[in-house]
Motif scaffolding. Structure first.
Motif, mmCIF file in Angstrom:
data_model
loop_
_atom_site.group_PDB
_atom_site.id
_atom_site.type_symbol
_atom_site.label_atom_id
_atom_site.label_comp_id
_atom_site.label_asym_id
_atom_site.label_seq_id
_atom_site.Cartn_x
_atom_site.Cartn_y
_atom_site.Cartn_z
ATOM 1 N N LEU A 221 12.738 31.612 54.453
ATOM 2 C CA LEU A 221 14.210 32.228 54.866
ATOM 3 C C LEU A 221 14.198 33.698 55.198
ATOM 4 O O LEU A 221 14.728 34.533 56.028
ATOM 5 C CB LEU A 221 15.239 32.268 53.875
ATOM 6 C CG LEU A 221 15.775 30.575 53.587
ATOM 7 C CD1 LEU A 221 16.600 30.455 52.643
ATOM 8 C CD2 LEU A 221 16.229 30.182 54.916
ATOM 9 N N ALA A 222 13.270 34.524 54.355
ATOM 10 C CA ALA A 222 13.172 35.993 54.749
ATOM 11 C C ALA A 222 12.553 36.056 56.225
ATOM 12 O O ALA A 222 12.931 36.977 56.822
ATOM 13 C CB ALA A 222 12.089 36.622 53.781
ATOM 14 N N GLU A 223 11.567 35.431 56.684
ATOM 15 C CA GLU A 223 11.184 35.539 58.078
ATOM 16 C C GLU A 223 11.957 35.022 58.813
ATOM 17 O O GLU A 223 12.282 35.841 59.854
ATOM 18 C CB GLU A 223 9.817 34.543 57.891
ATOM 19 C CG GLU A 223 8.558 34.861 57.381
ATOM 20 C CD GLU A 223 7.459 33.822 57.330
ATOM 21 O OE1 GLU A 223 7.464 32.955 58.161
ATOM 22 O OE2 GLU A 223 6.473 34.116 56.889
ATOM 23 N N GLU A 224 12.864 33.990 58.592
ATOM 24 C CA GLU A 224 14.094 33.782 59.647
ATOM 25 C C GLU A 224 15.034 34.947 59.782
ATOM 26 O O GLU A 224 15.485 35.227 60.990
ATOM 27 C CB GLU A 224 14.923 32.616 58.979
ATOM 28 C CG GLU A 224 15.928 32.245 59.857
ATOM 29 C CD GLU A 224 16.512 31.064 59.386
ATOM 30 O OE1 GLU A 224 17.759 31.049 59.413
ATOM 31 O OE2 GLU A 224 15.858 30.197 58.597
ATOM 32 N N PHE A 225 15.172 35.721 58.886
ATOM 33 C CA PHE A 225 15.944 37.237 58.753
ATOM 34 C C PHE A 225 14.908 38.451 59.436
ATOM 35 O O PHE A 225 15.562 39.658 59.397
ATOM 36 C CB PHE A 225 16.503 37.381 57.542
ATOM 37 C CG PHE A 225 17.765 36.486 57.366
ATOM 38 C CD1 PHE A 225 19.037 37.073 57.571
ATOM 39 C CD2 PHE A 225 17.750 35.159 56.964
ATOM 40 C CE1 PHE A 225 20.158 36.293 57.228
ATOM 41 C CE2 PHE A 225 18.651 34.272 56.659
ATOM 42 C CZ PHE A 225 20.246 34.995 56.885
ATOM 43 N N GLY A 226 13.872 38.191 59.852
ATOM 44 C CA GLY A 226 13.080 39.182 60.231
ATOM 45 C C GLY A 226 12.460 39.840 59.313
ATOM 46 O O GLY A 226 12.066 41.081 59.570
ATOM 47 N N MET A 227 12.302 39.625 58.046
ATOM 48 C CA MET A 227 11.548 40.222 57.047
ATOM 49 C C MET A 227 10.366 39.445 56.362
ATOM 50 O O MET A 227 10.350 38.348 56.704
ATOM 51 C CB MET A 227 12.671 40.580 55.955
ATOM 52 C CG MET A 227 13.796 41.470 56.606
ATOM 53 S SD MET A 227 15.061 41.807 55.277
ATOM 54 C CE MET A 227 15.921 40.225 55.135
ATOM 55 N N ILE A 228 9.688 40.269 55.724
ATOM 56 C CA ILE A 228 8.667 39.653 54.815
ATOM 57 C C ILE A 228 9.424 39.456 53.236
ATOM 58 O O ILE A 228 9.678 40.731 52.778
ATOM 59 C CB ILE A 228 7.431 40.288 54.574
ATOM 60 C CG1 ILE A 228 6.927 40.304 55.973
ATOM 61 C CG2 ILE A 228 6.496 39.728 53.918
ATOM 62 C CD1 ILE A 228 5.793 41.223 56.428
#
Length: 464
Positions: A221-228
């Protein structure tokens, strides 16, 4: 979603939720999760024959390139619908080789230790609090907190930072609830960019399985929001580290009674004699136990006493007390003990095994942890700590490994693993799992610490 108990239950869920594919996964010694994507039409073969992996390619699981495939036999009780991917499910299994349980499999190791507890009438239950940070890299490739506004000196419980991550955090909370884990709080932790989602307790195997899926879910989910999303214990020198606190108790196998609860506790912590003995066992084995629950070089950069400028909220001494966050073992609620030393940089299966084995040894030997400690151990002078006979936790991974290989209780708990001969062929010889684990971790220690850093150049190049 109710937890399935059989392959037939899994088939019903596949039909009800229009599942097309299943991730069949297992974890290796370092905690890495590996998986294959299996069509749901192959569900019978998946649960009867398993799915094959080249173990050597997957990671540290006691195999070389010459070894036969690992076959992972899924446990239907771990079948979970992936909430954020329509038509996808996830299942976890045990590694087998040529039809037999593979002794290097962390999940199998935990199950073996749980059986020993059940033979004594105990069920080991845990909940966990896994802290993580949302980060990314700047234009120069330097790691930074993903939210540029999350830069307060005391950001703990900051409502504005939590609001800026509202969409991500509420989705995570809702998914945890959908999975049946009863999420009861989400908060911004003490570090910039740091969050925590609490997960209620279950038996140790179920909780370890949950932790594997939880990490996968947070990462995705973090990757989906552009984060690690990082669970790294100490990603920033000047920021609080990430822990994974274990909240533990033993329950009666037959009556499901909490054996750690005693409302008449003369020490006033609502903990039973069995609970105190379990606590004493973990404290007695703490230095070797740490190699399993704080299993990386970076772990020991988190385990430092707090200062005015950098708060850590982690223990540095082998003590227990009440609602005091400077103690290793914190008793903040009735009938449970919380260990604040673990982090999420390794295998929870191995960490839970070490905790259970250490605690059971305390019960068997009827150990007493003494009176609870009420000091602020960050402020207590070293001379006073020494005068009171308080032992300190290991300062490095190498030190904890030193104690692990000398700990006979942990050696027995993790069992023996098969060895190949000098040509890579199976032999009748075995060695202790902890010796195999120690070699892996010593190599990791040297890989990290043998490299000369710019900080060393600055400090030593022209000194003295």
């Amino acid at each position: 979603m109710s937890q399935p108990q059989s392959v037939e239950d899994v088939k019903k869920l596949i039909k009800e939720h229009d599942i097309e594919f299943i991730f069949a996964s297992f974890t290796e010694i370092r905690g890495k999760s590996s998986a294959k994507l299996v069509p749901a039409s192959q569900v019978d073969e998946l649960f009867s024959e398993g799915v094959g992996f080249a173990g050597f390619a997957a990671g540290e699981i006691g195999q070389g390139p010459q070894s036969p495939d690992i076959e992972v036999i899924p446990d239907p009780r771990t079948f979970r619908i992936v909430p954020w991917k329509k038509g996808l499910a996830h299942v976890i299994g045990n590694a087998t080789v040529e039809g037999k349980p593979w002794e290097y499999c962390p999940r199998t190791i935990l199950q073996n230790q749980m059986k020993k507890a059940e033979e004594q009438g105990f069920v080991f239950k845990l909940g966990f609090e896994a802290e993580f940070m949302l980060v990314d890299f700047d234009e120069d490739g330097k790691l930074q907190v993903a939210d540029k506004y999350d830069n307060w000196g005391r950001p703990c419980y900051d409502v504005k930072a939590l609001t800026r991550q509202y969409e991500l955090m509420t989705r995570l909370s809702n998914y945890v609830t959908e999975l049946g884990w009863e999420n009861y709080a989400v908060d911004h932790e003490d570090g910039n960019g740091q969050f925590e989602i609490n997960v209620t307790f279950s038996d140790a195997l179920e909780t370890a399985d949950r932790s594997v899926f939880f990490r996968y879910m947070v990462d995705a989910l973090a990757e989906e929001f552009g984060m690690i999303a990082t669970f790294m214990p100490k990603p920033f020198t000047d920021n609080t580290g990430n822990g994974m606190h274990y909240t533990m108790s033993l329950w009666d196998k037959d009556t499901d009674e909490n054996l750690f609860l005693d409302k008449n506790d003369p020490r006033g912590l609502d903990l039973s004699e069995v609970g105190y003995q379990f606590t004493a066992g973990i404290l007695d084995h703490a230095r070797g136990y740490m190699a399993m629950v704080a299993p990386t070089v970076n772990s020991y950069k988190r385990l430092k006493a707090g200062t005015e400028t950098v708060r850590t909220w982690v223990p540095v001494a082998m003590t227990y007390g009440g609602n005091n966050r400077t103690q290793m073992m914190r008793i903040a609620r009735s009938g449970a003990i919380e260990d604040r030393t673990p982090d999420f940089s390794g295998s929870t299966y191995l960490g839970f095994t070490a905790a259970l084995a250490s605690g059971l040894d305390g019960i068997q030997r009827k150990l007493d942890p003494g009176e609870p400690n009420d000091l602020d151990l960050y402020l207590t002078p070293p001379r006073e700590i020494e005068r009171r006979g308080i032992r300190t936790l290991p300062h490095s991974l190498m030190e904890s490994i030193h104690y692990l290989v000398k700990d006979d209780v942990l050696r027995e708990a993790f069992g023996q693993v098969p060895l190949d001969d000098e040509f890579g062929r199976p032999s009748d010889e075995t060695e202790a799992f902890v010796d195999h684990y120690a070699r892996i971790k010593r190599a990791e220690y040297h890989k990290v610490t043998d490299e000369v850093t710019t900080h060393e150049i600055d400090l030593y190049l022209r000194f003295p």
